[in-house]
Design an enzyme around this catalytic site. Structure first.
Site, PDB file in Angstrom:
ATOM      1  N   TYR A  99      32.130 -37.808  16.553  1.00  0.00           N
ATOM      2  CA  TYR A  99      31.739 -38.745  15.229  1.00  0.00           C
ATOM      3  C   TYR A  99      32.947 -39.452  15.520  1.00  0.00           C
ATOM      4  O   TYR A  99      33.618 -39.201  15.396  1.00  0.00           O
ATOM      5  CB  TYR A  99      30.735 -38.401  14.077  1.00  0.00           C
ATOM      6  CG  TYR A  99      29.656 -38.343  13.233  1.00  0.00           C
ATOM      7  CD1 TYR A  99      28.592 -38.801  13.698  1.00  0.00           C
ATOM      8  CD2 TYR A  99      29.620 -37.115  13.203  1.00  0.00           C
ATOM      9  CE1 TYR A  99      26.957 -38.512  13.137  1.00  0.00           C
ATOM     10  CE2 TYR A  99      28.737 -35.950  12.940  1.00  0.00           C
ATOM     11  CZ  TYR A  99      27.626 -37.140  13.059  1.00  0.00           C
ATOM     12  OH  TYR A  99      26.292 -37.071  12.701  1.00  0.00           O
TER      13      TYR A  99
ATOM     14  N   HIS B   7      22.031 -33.475  15.558  1.00  0.00           N
ATOM     15  CA  HIS B   7      20.760 -34.421  15.136  1.00  0.00           C
ATOM     16  C   HIS B   7      21.175 -35.798  15.546  1.00  0.00           C
ATOM     17  O   HIS B   7      22.266 -36.070  15.649  1.00  0.00           O
ATOM     18  CB  HIS B   7      20.759 -34.115  13.478  1.00  0.00           C
ATOM     19  CG  HIS B   7      22.182 -34.015  13.244  1.00  0.00           C
ATOM     20  ND1 HIS B   7      22.802 -32.508  13.295  1.00  0.00           N
ATOM     21  CD2 HIS B   7      22.677 -34.907  12.653  1.00  0.00           C
ATOM     22  CE1 HIS B   7      24.328 -33.367  12.571  1.00  0.00           C
ATOM     23  NE2 HIS B   7      23.964 -34.559  12.532  1.00  0.00           N
TER      24      HIS B   7
ATOM     25  N   TYR C 239      27.679 -29.929  15.914  1.00  0.00           N
ATOM     26  CA  TYR C 239      29.107 -29.846  15.596  1.00  0.00           C
ATOM     27  C   TYR C 239      29.863 -29.123  14.899  1.00  0.00           C
ATOM     28  O   TYR C 239      28.513 -28.251  13.749  1.00  0.00           O
ATOM     29  CB  TYR C 239      29.695 -31.155  15.253  1.00  0.00           C
ATOM     30  CG  TYR C 239      28.815 -31.964  14.031  1.00  0.00           C
ATOM     31  CD1 TYR C 239      29.677 -31.964  12.326  1.00  0.00           C
ATOM     32  CD2 TYR C 239      28.083 -32.398  14.322  1.00  0.00           C
ATOM     33  CE1 TYR C 239      28.860 -32.424  11.627  1.00  0.00           C
ATOM     34  CE2 TYR C 239      27.277 -32.919  13.264  1.00  0.00           C
ATOM     35  CZ  TYR C 239      27.812 -33.338  12.095  1.00  0.00           C
ATOM     36  OH  TYR C 239      26.647 -34.546  10.891  1.00  0.00           O
TER      37      TYR C 239
ATOM     38  N   HIS D  94      20.684 -39.107  12.493  1.00  0.00           N
ATOM     39  CA  HIS D  94      20.584 -39.570  11.716  1.00  0.00           C
ATOM     40  C   HIS D  94      19.746 -41.313  11.586  1.00  0.00           C
ATOM     41  O   HIS D  94      19.928 -41.758  12.228  1.00  0.00           O
ATOM     42  CB  HIS D  94      21.907 -40.592  11.070  1.00  0.00           C
ATOM     43  CG  HIS D  94      22.804 -39.022  10.868  1.00  0.00           C
ATOM     44  ND1 HIS D  94      22.566 -38.307   9.189  1.00  0.00           N
ATOM     45  CD2 HIS D  94      23.741 -38.778  11.234  1.00  0.00           C
ATOM     46  CE1 HIS D  94      24.110 -36.881   9.367  1.00  0.00           C
ATOM     47  NE2 HIS D  94      23.709 -37.568  10.329  1.00  0.00           N
TER      48      HIS D  94
ATOM     49  N   ARG E  37      26.705 -27.833  12.434  1.00  0.00           N
ATOM     50  CA  ARG E  37      24.733 -28.172  12.076  1.00  0.00           C
ATOM     51  C   ARG E  37      24.962 -28.137  13.919  1.00  0.00           C
ATOM     52  O   ARG E  37      25.507 -28.602  15.209  1.00  0.00           O
ATOM     53  CB  ARG E  37      25.087 -29.570  11.730  1.00  0.00           C
ATOM     54  CG  ARG E  37      25.754 -29.786  10.377  1.00  0.00           C
ATOM     55  CD  ARG E  37      25.247 -29.794   9.120  1.00  0.00           C
ATOM     56  NE  ARG E  37      23.505 -30.230   8.805  1.00  0.00           N
ATOM     57  CZ  ARG E  37      23.400 -31.134   9.393  1.00  0.00           C
ATOM     58  NH1 ARG E  37      23.481 -32.268   9.275  1.00  0.00           N
ATOM     59  NH2 ARG E  37      22.176 -30.919   9.331  1.00  0.00           N
TER      60      ARG E  37
HETATM   61 FE   LIG Z   1      25.613 -35.489  11.339  1.00  0.00          FE
END
Ligand SMILES: [Fe+3]
Lengths: 254, 185
Positions: free
Chosen positions: A119, A171, A158, A173, A168
């Site tokens: 991110y 995805h 990640y 959000h 995870r």
């Molecule tokens: Fe996330």
């Protein structure tokens, strides 16, 4: 807590799902109290939610318009000089209410990791490369049919520090508004066939397998475009609207 | 009865901070306006620790009780009241909105701010109401408050301050905030 093994965590997840299956109940939303997701332990209400009859303000939602969102914000691949790294993909679908009515001209916001699972956020310490050509933030308004459409890069999975070797599933959000504020929701969209689904306490906080699958997009070759981008379709259903047709008529006057 | 089952929610996670906040997100009106009030508080967890990664949204009537339906929340012009704002908590779990006192949407109704809470660790959003404390008769007549055990009612009522209101959100614990669900949820 950081050193729980995946095997131990998976056993906790499986035990809860097995209890759920034998309970005969039907759950459609995540459990607020879901111990395998450790961050929820001190952050879930312990008392039952109070059932409220929606009052006027709760039967309306804020309006967003062209002045709020530029059409360019729906393309996450053109926000910088140069092309972002990764699989260019289009994610599109419809936002409807519980009666299947389109949620028109309403705000959809997304954010996501880049192709490497990183991110553009200071708190993200995952040592995967940042992509200077990709921020991972998009906005759009649904059209008159309730359809949203984003062009983006497929995010990578990640790691996170939740338990040992925790990852995870990939995805995006999503933040959604309806016609009533009681429909406000934030969720995550996943990609089909991710091998990390079974291991992820956030995805599994929805104990019902059919309900979980509502968060998984479908690959759609009709959305895929020739020599340009792959395509996924994901439709979103908000909780039922509480506004009466009479009130909707008033809304048209604005 | 709804025909379709709603899509499940998921936690907002830890990384919304570069995506959802926007300029003047918590300033529904400019701070200098004569009728501006502050709505602020702290979000705490079951151990009483501040929650520094929560996001709150407020949605409310205008001072005259009308429901705002003007666009422009994301690019505020300083003049249009859109009724909606967003505020990420700070490192001490604090949030602060600059807004106006919501009016009663119907004669005699108890005015409130509708508040939505998102946080890492919170698997789905929570709704609550922050009622204005001034009109005790309206509060006594309020249907929602009447259905809440007396000892928990105060968690739904904001505390008046010289500059506005304080409303703390306790996600868990003995004095846990009353959170709401609606038909169809
Ligand atoms: Fe996330």
């Amino acid at each position: 807590m950081g050193m729980t093994s995946q095997a131990d965590l998976s056993a906790e997840i499986a035990a809860i799902e097995s209890d759920y299956r034998s309970s005969g109940h039907d759950e459609t939303q995540p459990r607020l109290d879901y111990p395998p997701y450790r961050s929820s332990l001190l952050r879930h209400p312990t008392k039952a939610l109070q059932l409220a009859d929606p009052e006027t303000i709760e039967r309306w939602a804020p309006c967003f318009g062209e002045r709020d969102v530029s059409p360019l914000e729906a393309d996450l691949t053109i926000q910088h000089v140069g092309e972002p790294i990764g699989e260019r993909t289009v994610v599109t679908g419809r936002v409807v209410d519980g009666d299947g009515r389109p949620v028109r001209r309403q705000l959809v916001e997304i954010w996501q990791a880049n192709a490497g699972g990183r991110y553009m956020h200071q708190r993200d310490q995952h040592p995967a490369p940042l992509d200077p050509a990709f921020t991972g933030v998009g906005r759009c308004l649904t059209d008159d049919d309730g359809t949203y459409r984003f062009t983006t890069i497929k995010p990578g999975p990640y790691p996170w520090k939740h338990h040992h070797n925790a990852w995870r599933p990939a995805h995006i959000h999503f933040s959604l508004f309806g016609t009533d504020f009681t429909q406000r929701m934030i969720t995550q969209m996943y990609f089909p066939g991710d091998p990390l689904f079974a291991l992820d306490p956030i995805y599994q906080s929805i104990t019902d397998a059919r309900a979980r699958e509502r968060l998984v997009a479908t690959y759609d070759h009709d959305v895929t475009t020739h020599e340009w981008a792959t395509g996924y379709r994901w439709d979103i259903v908000l909780t039922g609207s509480h506004r009466t047709p009479h009130e909707d008529d008033l809304g048209d006057d604005h | 009865m709804p025909h379709l089952t709603a899509t499940p929610g998921q936690t907002i996670g830890p990384f919304y901070g570069y995506a959802l906040p926007f300029e003047a997100d918590a300033d529904l009106v400019p701070p200098g306006r004569p009728d501006a009030v502050r709505l602020h508080g702290v979000v705490t967890d079951g151990a009483g620790a501040p929650v520094p990664d929560a996001l709150l949204e407020v949605w409310q009537a205008d001072a005259d009780g009308s429901v705002p339906q003007s666009p422009g929340s994301l690019r505020r012009d300083g003049w249009t009241f859109t009724g909606w704002g967003r505020c990420a908590t700070d490192d001490a779990g604090g949030y602060s909105f600059t807004t106006v006192r919501p009016g009663a949407t119907e004669a005699g109704a108890a005015p409130f701010f509708l508040i939505t809470v998102f946080a890492r660790g919170l698997t789905n959003r929570l709704f609550t109401r922050a009622y204005l404390p001034h009109d005790q008769t309206a509060l006594d007549d309020d249907r929602l408050l009447a259905g809440v055990p007396a000892e928990r009612r105060s968690t739904l009522v904001a505390v008046a301050e010289p500059t506005g209101y304080r409303f703390d959100v306790r996600l868990q614990g003995a004095d846990e905030t009353v959170f709401l669900t609606y038909p169809g949820h």
